[in-house]
Design an enzyme around this catalytic site. Structure first.
Site, PDB file in Angstrom:
ATOM      1  N   TRP A  19       8.377  -3.035   6.273  1.00 24.06           N
ATOM      2  CA  TRP A  19       8.084  -1.643   5.953  1.00 24.06           C
ATOM      3  C   TRP A  19       9.036  -1.116   4.887  1.00 24.06           C
ATOM      4  O   TRP A  19      10.216  -1.437   4.874  1.00 24.06           O
ATOM      5  CB  TRP A  19       8.234  -0.810   7.221  1.00 24.06           C
ATOM      6  CG  TRP A  19       8.338   0.667   7.032  1.00 24.06           C
ATOM      7  CD1 TRP A  19       9.458   1.392   6.710  1.00 24.06           C
ATOM      8  CD2 TRP A  19       7.280   1.624   7.164  1.00 24.06           C
ATOM      9  NE1 TRP A  19       9.165   2.734   6.632  1.00 24.06           N
ATOM     10  CE2 TRP A  19       7.832   2.905   6.914  1.00 24.06           C
ATOM     11  CE3 TRP A  19       5.920   1.531   7.490  1.00 24.06           C
ATOM     12  CZ2 TRP A  19       7.070   4.071   6.972  1.00 24.06           C
ATOM     13  CZ3 TRP A  19       5.168   2.695   7.554  1.00 24.06           C
ATOM     14  CH2 TRP A  19       5.741   3.942   7.290  1.00 24.06           C
ATOM     15  N   ASP A  22      11.357   5.738   1.590  1.00 25.85           N
ATOM     16  CA  ASP A  22      11.963   6.448   0.473  1.00 25.85           C
ATOM     17  C   ASP A  22      12.799   5.569  -0.456  1.00 25.85           C
ATOM     18  O   ASP A  22      13.593   4.736   0.006  1.00 25.85           O
ATOM     19  CB  ASP A  22      12.895   7.539   0.993  1.00 25.85           C
ATOM     20  CG  ASP A  22      12.226   8.473   1.982  1.00 25.85           C
ATOM     21  OD1 ASP A  22      10.993   8.401   2.140  1.00 25.85           O
ATOM     22  OD2 ASP A  22      12.953   9.271   2.596  1.00 25.85           O
ATOM     23  N   GLN A  38      14.450   2.603   1.614  1.00 27.39           N
ATOM     24  CA  GLN A  38      14.392   2.546   3.068  1.00 27.39           C
ATOM     25  C   GLN A  38      13.529   1.366   3.498  1.00 27.39           C
ATOM     26  O   GLN A  38      12.390   1.221   3.035  1.00 27.39           O
ATOM     27  CB  GLN A  38      13.803   3.849   3.607  1.00 27.39           C
ATOM     28  CG  GLN A  38      14.701   5.058   3.402  1.00 27.39           C
ATOM     29  CD  GLN A  38      15.870   5.048   4.366  1.00 27.39           C
ATOM     30  OE1 GLN A  38      15.760   5.480   5.504  1.00 27.39           O
ATOM     31  NE2 GLN A  38      17.011   4.563   3.905  1.00 27.39           N
ATOM     32  N   SER A  80      17.910   8.035   4.054  1.00 24.10           N
ATOM     33  CA  SER A  80      17.873   8.199   2.598  1.00 24.10           C
ATOM     34  C   SER A  80      19.179   8.748   2.042  1.00 24.10           C
ATOM     35  O   SER A  80      19.910   9.474   2.720  1.00 24.10           O
ATOM     36  CB  SER A  80      16.726   9.124   2.216  1.00 24.10           C
ATOM     37  OG  SER A  80      15.500   8.568   2.622  1.00 24.10           O
ATOM     38  N   ARG A 140      20.442  15.650   6.147  1.00 20.77           N
ATOM     39  CA  ARG A 140      20.243  14.269   5.682  1.00 20.77           C
ATOM     40  C   ARG A 140      19.982  14.264   4.179  1.00 20.77           C
ATOM     41  O   ARG A 140      19.834  15.288   3.541  1.00 20.77           O
ATOM     42  CB  ARG A 140      19.083  13.595   6.416  1.00 20.77           C
ATOM     43  CG  ARG A 140      17.768  14.345   6.358  1.00 20.77           C
ATOM     44  CD  ARG A 140      16.699  13.595   7.177  1.00 20.77           C
ATOM     45  NE  ARG A 140      15.452  14.325   7.277  1.00 20.77           N
ATOM     46  CZ  ARG A 140      15.154  15.200   8.233  1.00 20.77           C
ATOM     47  NH1 ARG A 140      16.046  15.456   9.172  1.00 20.77           N
ATOM     48  NH2 ARG A 140      13.985  15.817   8.248  1.00 20.77           N
ATOM     49  N   ASP A 141      19.949  13.047   3.620  1.00 13.29           N
ATOM     50  CA  ASP A 141      19.468  12.774   2.263  1.00 13.29           C
ATOM     51  C   ASP A 141      20.410  13.268   1.165  1.00 13.29           C
ATOM     52  O   ASP A 141      20.019  14.039   0.279  1.00 13.29           O
ATOM     53  CB  ASP A 141      18.072  13.374   2.031  1.00 13.29           C
ATOM     54  CG  ASP A 141      17.101  13.076   3.153  1.00 13.29           C
ATOM     55  OD1 ASP A 141      17.245  12.021   3.794  1.00 13.29           O
ATOM     56  OD2 ASP A 141      16.194  13.891   3.379  1.00 13.29           O
ATOM     57  N   GLU A 190      13.580  18.239   2.832  1.00 15.50           N
ATOM     58  CA  GLU A 190      14.227  16.931   2.765  1.00 15.50           C
ATOM     59  C   GLU A 190      14.147  16.247   1.400  1.00 15.50           C
ATOM     60  O   GLU A 190      13.465  16.674   0.482  1.00 15.50           O
ATOM     61  CB  GLU A 190      13.743  16.003   3.883  1.00 15.50           C
ATOM     62  CG  GLU A 190      12.340  15.533   3.852  1.00 15.50           C
ATOM     63  CD  GLU A 190      11.978  14.638   5.033  1.00 15.50           C
ATOM     64  OE1 GLU A 190      12.704  14.630   6.039  1.00 15.50           O
ATOM     65  OE2 GLU A 190      10.945  13.956   4.940  1.00 15.50           O
TER      66      GLU A 190
END
Length: 438
Positions: A19, A22, A38, A80, A140-141, A190
């Protein structure tokens, strides 16, 4: 492993197996583009996140490398984030001939990892302690960029403090961060990307979220300000995570100053992989009567994949269905003079079954606004792959997953029109596979 399974894109990156979602930490270093992403290498659905890694000398030929960040070895949630090249050794981490490559990740606090071998392997900084803490219950990110006027690093991190928005941090050395300001907007969700862009000789800053919604404003190194009350969108088809276009990120340290981005396309899959990256696009700001807008075009390196070109020499296409070639992976460039045409609609039929219809009166292509130029011309550039379709026309950019190979309807490319259609130019470029086979 061969990369020729049905509906695996031949000019779009997808993981060898597992899989992907991002893009993370996109950067250029000593002649090589690094694309981190990711990755759940042993699953076809979202699972424990690693940072996958691929490299390219030219943005089109990709080689997948061993994973760069791995759970257990690298602490925290490896979600991410962004990355930079510390050319000036502001971090003081350089130990040998390579410049430090520094990446940032983590949820509910930012962690830092650095590489001294050109971006292949990473060491947690200070045992993986949190070096920047946004406000809010969730965050996040992190995305980091150099702010040249102040010779500082700037970080932008999404969080849910007092509503959706991003916290801004500043650092002289990538290790110690001061929280300086916050931009709040209900629409901002995000995966922020923060990019200096040129407009009329001046530097302005574009701030965008995961869906490609963006605003343009000024940044003094500590605070971002914009007069925009509503965002614009990069694509004509913004969507949620797992859709056709999400979480685009710009490359850092490009030698030519371009702004180049890649996004996650989540609806492409096969027996051993799920997800692909969008084809890299160059983005620039242009002035319009409504203010600055981002224009997206495929990077020029796409031309290196062209193996043959056929052109249309007949200036007027008659009413009905006309074959204009065939192909599985190709680029189509067309300029149509609609002011000299009687057609009210025309359709490009791709791969024998997928129709793109343009409504001349509504100036819409497949329901998306794609206006003609003031002189009545319409320019279209299509990038067609086994599982992907990108449409470029002026400011219009549509990025989609289309499973062309799910129906064995042939490779014919046809033009269907309900009236005479004036063609100024039409070129069909066949494209070679971009995969570097181990």
């Amino acid at each position: 492993m061969p990369y020729d399974e049905p509906n695996r894109g031949q000019v779009h990156f997808s993981p060898r197996a597992g899989w992907m979602n991002d893009p993370n930490g996109l950067l250029h270093y000593r002649g090589m583009y690094h694309f981190y992403f990711q990755h759940a290498p042993d699953s076809l659905v979202w699972d424990t996140m690693h940072w996958g890694h691929a490299t390219s000398p030219d943005l089109v030929h990709w080689t997948q490398q061993p994973n760069a960040l791995v759970p257990g070895t690298h602490p925290g949630d490896l979600w991410s984030g962004g990355g930079v090249v510390d050319l000036g050794n502001t971090s003081g981490l350089k130990d040998g001939p390579e410049d430090p490559i520094v990446v940032f990740s983590g949820t509910q606090g930012v962690r830092m990892f650095y590489s001294l071998d050109g971006g292949s392997t990473f060491t947690p900084y200070d045992d993986g302690r949190i070096i920047a803490q946004p406000n809010g219950r969730e965050s996040r990110d992190p995305k980091v960029v150099r702010h040249a006027p102040t010779s500082q690093w700037a970080m932008v991190v999404w969080s849910d403090a007092d509503g959706n928005g991003v916290d801004f941090f500043v650092s002289p050395d990538l290790k110690t961060w001061e929280r300086t300001s916050r931009y709040v907007a209900d629409w901002f969700f995000e995966c922020p990307d923060f990019t200096p862009m040129e407009l009329d000789g001046e530097t302005v800053w574009g701030l965008r979220d995961a869906r490609g919604a963006y605003v343009v404003g000024d940044f003094d190194g500590r605070t971002f300000r914009t007069s925009w009350t509503e965002p614009q969108t990069i694509t004509r088809n913004p969507g949620a995570a797992g859709g056709d276009y999400y979480a685009a990120q710009s490359f850092e340290n490009l030698p030519d100053g371009r702004v180049v981005t890649m996004a996650w396309q989540g609806r492409n899959k096969g027996s051993v992989w799920t997800g692909n990256a969008s084809f890299p696009v160059q983005q620039r700001l242009v002035g319009t009567p409504d203010g600055p807008r981002i224009l997206s075009e495929p990077v020029d390196e796409l031309r290196s994949l062209r193996t043959s070109t056929s052109t249309w020499e007949t200036p007027t296409v008659a009413q009905g269905t006309t074959s204009i070639g065939s192909g599985r992976t190709f680029e189509l460039e067309a300029t149509l003079d609609l002011s000299a045409s009687a057609a009210e609609t025309f359709t490009l039929r791709l791969r024998g079954h997928h129709d793109l219809t343009y409504d001349v009166r509504a100036q819409q292509l497949d329901g998306y606004d794609v206006p003609v130029a003031p002189d009545g011309t319409l320019t279209l550039r299509l990038l067609v792959d086994r599982g992907q379709l990108a449409i470029f026309s002026g400011l219009a950019y549509v990025c989609r997953n289309v499973d062309f190979d799910s129906e064995a309807a042939g490779d014919e490319l046809e033009l269907v029109t309900d009236g005479p259609l004036r063609v100024r130019s039409l070129a069909l470029h066949q494209l070679a596979s971009s995969w570097v086979r181990p």
